[in-house]
Design a protein around this motif. Structure first.
Motif, short mmCIF file in Angstrom:
data_model
loop_
_atom_site.label_atom_id
_atom_site.label_comp_id
_atom_site.label_asym_id
_atom_site.label_seq_id
_atom_site.Cartn_x
_atom_site.Cartn_y
_atom_site.Cartn_z
N ASP A 204 36.24 40.47 31.08
CA ASP A 204 35.89 41.94 30.91
C ASP A 204 36.94 42.46 29.97
N LYS A 206 39.26 45.93 30.20
CA LYS A 206 39.67 46.91 31.24
C LYS A 206 40.18 48.05 30.59
N GLY A 218 37.30 51.11 34.67
CA GLY A 218 36.63 50.18 35.64
C GLY A 218 36.15 48.83 34.80
N PHE A 261 35.26 37.40 43.86
CA PHE A 261 35.39 37.53 42.58
C PHE A 261 36.71 37.17 42.51
N ASN A 277 38.12 40.49 44.47
CA ASN A 277 37.15 41.36 44.68
C ASN A 277 36.05 41.10 45.65
N ARG A 279 32.97 41.71 45.83
CA ARG A 279 31.60 42.07 45.38
C ARG A 279 31.43 41.59 43.90
N GLY A 281 31.47 41.93 39.92
CA GLY A 281 32.34 42.81 38.96
C GLY A 281 31.17 43.77 38.13
N ASP A 282 31.84 44.99 37.87
CA ASP A 282 31.00 45.76 36.97
C ASP A 282 31.66 46.07 35.85
N PRO A 283 31.49 45.77 34.75
CA PRO A 283 30.30 45.25 33.94
C PRO A 283 30.08 43.67 33.96
N GLU A 284 30.97 43.02 34.66
CA GLU A 284 30.71 41.43 34.52
C GLU A 284 29.22 41.26 35.22
N1 GLY Z 1 35.43 45.07 35.93
C1 GLY Z 1 36.17 44.70 37.05
C2 GLY Z 1 35.70 45.29 38.61
O1 GLY Z 1 34.55 45.15 38.71
O2 GLY Z 1 36.46 45.21 39.40
#
Ligand code: GLY
Ligand code: AMP
Length: 416
Positions: A204, A206, A218, A261, A277, A279, A281-284
């Motif tokens: 991603d 950042k 994020g 993650f 993490n 959960r 990832g967002d936006p992964e």
């Molecule tokens: N894109 C990184 C996260 O979800 O923590």
């Protein structure tokens, strides 16, 4: 099976889209969801961090599986409450969520089990933190200990910057750690107790600005797979980092269940853990979901219930997500701008536009600020995915929005 998905961002829109296509999903409820998620699920008003409310909703609706999108409900014990009520839940217990919720917890676990990560100290007071700086060279990294949505980290390029970060944090738990040099990549694994199976890699972006400049966000865009994490490096990261973590959590009586993650730094000495993490990832997640084949809902149910599971097959396509954020993000974003052209964007081959920060009124879709849309494209190459993603971005009309135009640049330069 009836599924309740918790969350309301772009990650959850991608999860909802993928779950809804799963043969074993008969009904999908989202709490609270958003207008994008409402395309695939029935949205129900709920505080996803309230364990009692989540259990009550799941019981009322005869839910067979709760899927937790973000970290906050996990840290608040939502998965524990579901399991105690006999409801299968995809996501770790509050004890397992410490891998994300406390950097100090994770660093100590790595130290005990020889898991490669940056050298560090845990500190409780400002004075001790300032004194401990002498033990590190510059650059040095200062991290607040709790959940900080990616904003509690300072990579200090000078001693003065390090001291300023420590003073700004004041007394309270901090981690100071060695600066790792290399390229970052993310590895996603499904974990149930001591068992861990890699599912996909991603990278991603950042920083808010092109060329990876400006403040951390994020995430402004992502692509999957991340070829820099070669199959050899991925196997090594599983063997040296993810699998020993899963075993350590199980041995400690706090088995992890869900997706782990791993944020990795690919250093000259091999992959090292930057952070976990607990959960997607967002936006992964938005980039990964279009690549996952098979019955995804059944897979998550197997992980949640301790049944045997294998890694899902992945399409050979590459996928890219470009985030359109509200002007001002990550500072004070503009709210309320109107968005049109989403239908035109999704008419382009291989495009899905996931909603990250939207609401709707009788005239259509409005931004709620922050990250607003996750424009996701599939392609047979990264270049094709990139071209499609920006073609879609360009037909979306959203005056108060902006995006980075260089998502994927490292990989595109390498493959040029
Ligand atoms: N894109 C990184 C996260 O979800 O923590
Ligand atoms: P984190 O919230 O721990 O993922 O940190 C946010 C970002 O800070 C990471 O994605 C890295 O770019 C950077 N970072 C964190 N720790 C280190 C480190 N030890 N060395 C170099 N960069 C780091």
């Amino acid at each position: 099976m009836n599924i309740l998905l918790l969350g309301s961002g772009g990650r959850e829109d991608a999860l909802a889209w993928r779950l809804k296509q799963s043969p074993s999903c008969t009904r999908l409820i989202a709490g609270p969801g958003n207008p994008g998620i409402a395309r695939w699920a029935e949205c129900v008003e709920i505080d996803p961090c309230d364990p009692t409310a989540v259990v009550a909703l799941a019981q009322r609706e005869g839910v067979d599986l709760v899927v937790v999108g973000p970290e906050a409900p996990l840290v608040a014990g939502v998965a524990d409450a579901c399991r105690a009520a006999g409801i299968a839940c995809f996501g770790p217990s509050a004890a397992g969520a410490q891998l994300e919720g406390s950097k100090g917890f994770t660093k100590d676990l790595c130290a005990r089990h020889d898991i490669p990560t940056a050298a560090y100290v845990r500190i409780e007071t400002e004075a001790d933190a300032l004194a401990a700086l002498d033990r590190f060279s510059i650059p040095v990294v200062i991290k607040a200990d709790g959940l900080a949505a990616g904003k509690g980290v300072t990579v200090a390029m000078s001693r003065e910057e390090a001291e300023a970060a420590i003073r700004a944090a004041g007394d309270g738990p901090l981690v100071i750690e060695e600066f790792l040099e290399g390229e970052e990549a993310s590895l996603f694994a499904l974990v149930d107790g001591p068992r861990a199976v890699a599912i996909a890699s991603a990278q991603d972006h950042k920083r808010v600005g092109e060329g990876d400049t400006g403040p951390n966000t994020g995430g402004m865009g992502a692509y999957s797979p991340a070829p820099v994490l070669t199959p050899e490096l991925e196997a090594r990261a599983m063997r040296e980092i993810v699998e020993p973590t899963a075993r350590a959590m199980a041995d400690a009586g706090t088995p992890f269940s869900g997706v782990l993650f791993a944020g990795l730094m690919l250093t000259a000495a091999g992959p090292k853990l930057i952070e976990y993490n607990v959960r997607f990832g967002d936006p992964e997640c938005e980039a990964i979901m279009p690549r996952i084949e098979g019955d995804f809902a059944a897979l998550l149910h197997a992980v949640a219930t301790g049944a045997p599971f294998d890694a899902p097959s992945l399409s050979r396509d590459t996928s890219m997500t470009v985030i359109i954020a509200a002007l001002g993000y990550p500072g004070t974003p503009v709210k309320g701008g109107r968005i049109t052209g989403l239908g035109r964007a999704e008419a382009i081959d291989g495009i899905t536009v996931f909603h990250a920060g939207t609401s709707s009124d009788d005239q259509g879709i409005i931004s709620t600020g922050g990250r607003v849309l996750a424009v996701t494209a599939r392609g047979s190459t990264l270049r094709e995915a990139r071209d499609r993603a920006y073609q879609a971005v360009d037909v979306i009309d959203f005056e108060d929005g902006f995006c980075r135009r260089d998502i994927g640049w490292r990989e595109l330069e390498r493959s040029a």
